[in-house]
Design a protein around this motif. Structure first.
Motif, PDB file in Angstrom:
ATOM      1  N   LYS A 111       0.826  -1.207   0.000  1.00  0.00           N
ATOM      2  CA  LYS A 111       0.000   0.000   0.000  1.00  0.00           C
ATOM      3  C   LYS A 111       0.862   1.260   0.000  1.00  0.00           C
ATOM      4  CE  LYS A 111      -3.893  -2.262   2.304  1.00  0.00           C
ATOM      5  NZ  LYS A 111      -4.726  -2.330   3.538  1.00  0.00           N
ATOM      6  N   SER A 112       1.960   1.231   0.766  1.00  0.00           N
ATOM      7  CA  SER A 112       2.854   2.389   0.813  1.00  0.00           C
ATOM      8  C   SER A 112       3.527   2.613  -0.535  1.00  0.00           C
ATOM      9  CB  SER A 112       3.909   2.182   1.903  1.00  0.00           C
ATOM     10  OG  SER A 112       4.841   3.236   1.909  1.00  0.00           O
ATOM     11  N   LEU A 113       4.005   1.534  -1.154  1.00  0.00           N
ATOM     12  CA  LEU A 113       4.674   1.643  -2.447  1.00  0.00           C
ATOM     13  C   LEU A 113       3.690   2.112  -3.516  1.00  0.00           C
ATOM     14  CD1 LEU A 113       7.427   1.117  -3.833  1.00  0.00           C
ATOM     15  CD2 LEU A 113       6.629  -1.202  -4.306  1.00  0.00           C
ATOM     16  N   ALA A 114       2.475   1.579  -3.489  1.00  0.00           N
ATOM     17  CA  ALA A 114       1.463   1.953  -4.480  1.00  0.00           C
ATOM     18  C   ALA A 114       1.125   3.432  -4.393  1.00  0.00           C
ATOM     19  CB  ALA A 114       0.209   1.109  -4.288  1.00  0.00           C
ATOM     20  N   SER A 115       1.130   3.978  -3.179  1.00  0.00           N
ATOM     21  CA  SER A 115       0.786   5.395  -3.009  1.00  0.00           C
ATOM     22  C   SER A 115       1.822   6.319  -3.635  1.00  0.00           C
ATOM     23  CB  SER A 115       0.625   5.721  -1.522  1.00  0.00           C
ATOM     24  OG  SER A 115       1.877   5.666  -0.851  1.00  0.00           O
ATOM     25  N   ARG A 116       3.044   5.808  -3.869  1.00  0.00           N
ATOM     26  CA  ARG A 116       4.115   6.633  -4.440  1.00  0.00           C
ATOM     27  C   ARG A 116       4.370   6.323  -5.915  1.00  0.00           C
ATOM     28  NH1 ARG A 116       6.561   4.464   0.133  1.00  0.00           N
ATOM     29  NH2 ARG A 116       8.149   3.442  -1.134  1.00  0.00           N
ATOM     30  N   ALA A 117       3.571   5.442  -6.501  1.00  0.00           N
ATOM     31  CA  ALA A 117       3.804   5.003  -7.877  1.00  0.00           C
ATOM     32  C   ALA A 117       3.358   6.052  -8.890  1.00  0.00           C
ATOM     33  CB  ALA A 117       3.061   3.698  -8.135  1.00  0.00           C
ATOM     34  N   ASP A 118       3.991   6.035 -10.053  1.00  0.00           N
ATOM     35  CA  ASP A 118       3.509   6.838 -11.177  1.00  0.00           C
ATOM     36  C   ASP A 118       2.286   6.177 -11.810  1.00  0.00           C
ATOM     37  OD1 ASP A 118       5.575   8.956 -11.290  1.00  0.00           O
ATOM     38  OD2 ASP A 118       6.912   7.274 -11.688  1.00  0.00           O
ATOM     39  N   LEU A 119       2.251   4.845 -11.740  1.00  0.00           N
ATOM     40  CA  LEU A 119       1.116   4.098 -12.286  1.00  0.00           C
ATOM     41  C   LEU A 119       0.992   2.779 -11.531  1.00  0.00           C
ATOM     42  CD1 LEU A 119      -1.098   3.731 -14.504  1.00  0.00           C
ATOM     43  CD2 LEU A 119       0.667   2.640 -15.915  1.00  0.00           C
ATOM     44  N   ILE A 120      -0.242   2.450 -11.144  1.00  0.00           N
ATOM     45  CA  ILE A 120      -0.531   1.153 -10.530  1.00  0.00           C
ATOM     46  C   ILE A 120      -1.206   0.276 -11.572  1.00  0.00           C
ATOM     47  CG2 ILE A 120      -1.840  -0.069  -8.747  1.00  0.00           C
ATOM     48  CD1 ILE A 120      -1.784   2.518  -7.098  1.00  0.00           C
ATOM     49  N   SER A 139      -9.335   3.428  -2.764  1.00  0.00           N
ATOM     50  CA  SER A 139      -8.348   4.084  -1.894  1.00  0.00           C
ATOM     51  C   SER A 139      -7.219   4.732  -2.686  1.00  0.00           C
ATOM     52  CB  SER A 139      -7.753   3.060  -0.910  1.00  0.00           C
ATOM     53  OG  SER A 139      -6.883   2.148  -1.574  1.00  0.00           O
ATOM     54  N   CYS A 140      -7.162   4.459  -3.984  1.00  0.00           N
ATOM     55  CA  CYS A 140      -6.059   4.958  -4.816  1.00  0.00           C
ATOM     56  C   CYS A 140      -6.369   6.363  -5.327  1.00  0.00           C
ATOM     57  CB  CYS A 140      -5.791   4.014  -5.984  1.00  0.00           C
ATOM     58  SG  CYS A 140      -5.248   2.376  -5.484  1.00  0.00           S
ATOM     59  N   THR A 141      -6.555   7.291  -4.424  1.00  0.00           N
ATOM     60  CA  THR A 141      -6.823   8.666  -4.826  1.00  0.00           C
ATOM     61  C   THR A 141      -5.510   9.372  -5.160  1.00  0.00           C
ATOM     62  OG1 THR A 141      -6.739   9.324  -2.509  1.00  0.00           O
ATOM     63  CG2 THR A 141      -8.905   8.805  -3.413  1.00  0.00           C
ATOM     64  N   GLY A 142      -5.513  10.089  -6.261  1.00  0.00           N
ATOM     65  CA  GLY A 142      -4.326  10.845  -6.645  1.00  0.00           C
ATOM     66  C   GLY A 142      -3.268  10.036  -7.361  1.00  0.00           C
ATOM     67  N   THR A 143      -3.523   8.753  -7.606  1.00  0.00           N
ATOM     68  CA  THR A 143      -2.552   7.911  -8.309  1.00  0.00           C
ATOM     69  C   THR A 143      -3.206   7.316  -9.550  1.00  0.00           C
ATOM     70  OG1 THR A 143      -1.537   7.312  -6.196  1.00  0.00           O
ATOM     71  CG2 THR A 143      -0.951   5.965  -8.099  1.00  0.00           C
TER      72      THR A 143
END
Length: 281
Positions: A110-119, A139-143
């Motif tokens: 979850k932490s890594l996904a929040s900093r990704a350019d694309l999930i 939960s993936c707001t802003g990504t």
């Protein structure tokens, strides 16, 4: 200068402002090509993330098993998505678990996904989308998220897999990590997503060099400042400020552009330039 001496010509200033904005927009594409992007494979356990990770890398890097919770930490590798350098991550499957080590892996995902350019959110196409899938996607707001309908060889292909989350309805990419079906199309979709994110609406993709781009962060900051001064000049003129106040904004814009062309060299710019070098005696 001609604009200042005569009547204020808003159209000329706006054209200059828009041209600067174009050059600014090219900075994101340049950065993407230079530094690459972070792409994270996420999804529930046994959705096929590790299999997809391996097929995208064209090598067996991740352990593939039918046992849930095999991946407990993330794996990373360099990959190329149609010319875009990507750091690709395979992550622990998302689920509720009493195993402390696996739970830590889920938190890291979850932490890594929040900093990704694309999930790339992997969905088990043979089982369909679950409430757990929807909860994570919401939960993936802003990504940026691209749902991937995996195990397409075992899924119902009678309709397009539409994934609803947040306020969006997104058509998922169809792939089969087992047969390789849809992998080339997935890579192209990733390229388009990353390019669109970086190039402010360009649809032709990375490599579409339509003009100059800033060569450094300092030049990008100078362009941003120049554009802000021009925007303020237009606002000031519209609100009836005297011409000398408007002219000051235009002079400030020219000064910011002069930092790029070398016509002005304020002390802070020299400090910024020389801070990147080791200057000996």
């Amino acid at each position: 200068e001609d604009t200042v001496k005569g009547a204020f010509d808003t159209e000329i200033v706006i054209r200059a402002w828009e041209r600067i904005e174009q050059i600014e927009g090219a900075w994101a594409s340049e950065t993407l090509l230079r530094d690459g992007a972070t792409v994270v494979l996420a999804g529930q356990t046994n959705a096929g993330k590790s299999s997809l990770f391996n097929i995208l890398l064209k090598e067996d890097r991740a352990i593939v098993s039918d046992i849930h919770g095999t991946t407990r930490d993330w794996l990373e590798a360099e990959a190329d998505f149609a010319g875009i350098p990507v750091r690709l991550y395979d992550t622990a499957g998302i689920r509720e678990t009493l195993d402390r080590i696996e739970a830590e892996g889920v938190d890291r995902t979850k932490s890594l996904a929040s900093r990704a350019d694309l999930i790339l959110y992997i969905i088990d196409g043979s089982a369909g989308i679950t409430k757990e899938d929807t909860a994570f996607l919401n939960s993936c707001t802003g990504t940026a998220v691209l749902p991937v309908w995996n195990k397409n060889d075992r899924a119902d292909n009678s309709c397009l897999p539409i994934v609803h989350f947040g306020d969006r309805d997104v058509t998922a990419a169809r792939v089969s990590a087992h047969t390789g079906e849809g992998i080339h199309e997935l890579i192209e979709q990733v390229r388009i997503r990353l390019t669109d994110n970086a190039s402010t609406g360009t649809t032709e993709g990375i490599g579409d060099t339509r003009g100059p781009a800033p060569g450094s962060e300092r030049q990008k900051q100078a362009l941003t400042a120049a554009r802000a001064f021009l925007e303020h000049a237009c606002t000031a003129e519209k609100e009836g400020f005297p011409l000398d106040a408007v002219a000051q904004d235009l002079e400030d814009a020219l000064g910011a552009l002069g930092e790029i062309t070398g016509e002005t060299t304020p002390e802070d710019i020299l400090d910024a330039v020389f801070s990147s070098f080791c200057v000996g005696k």
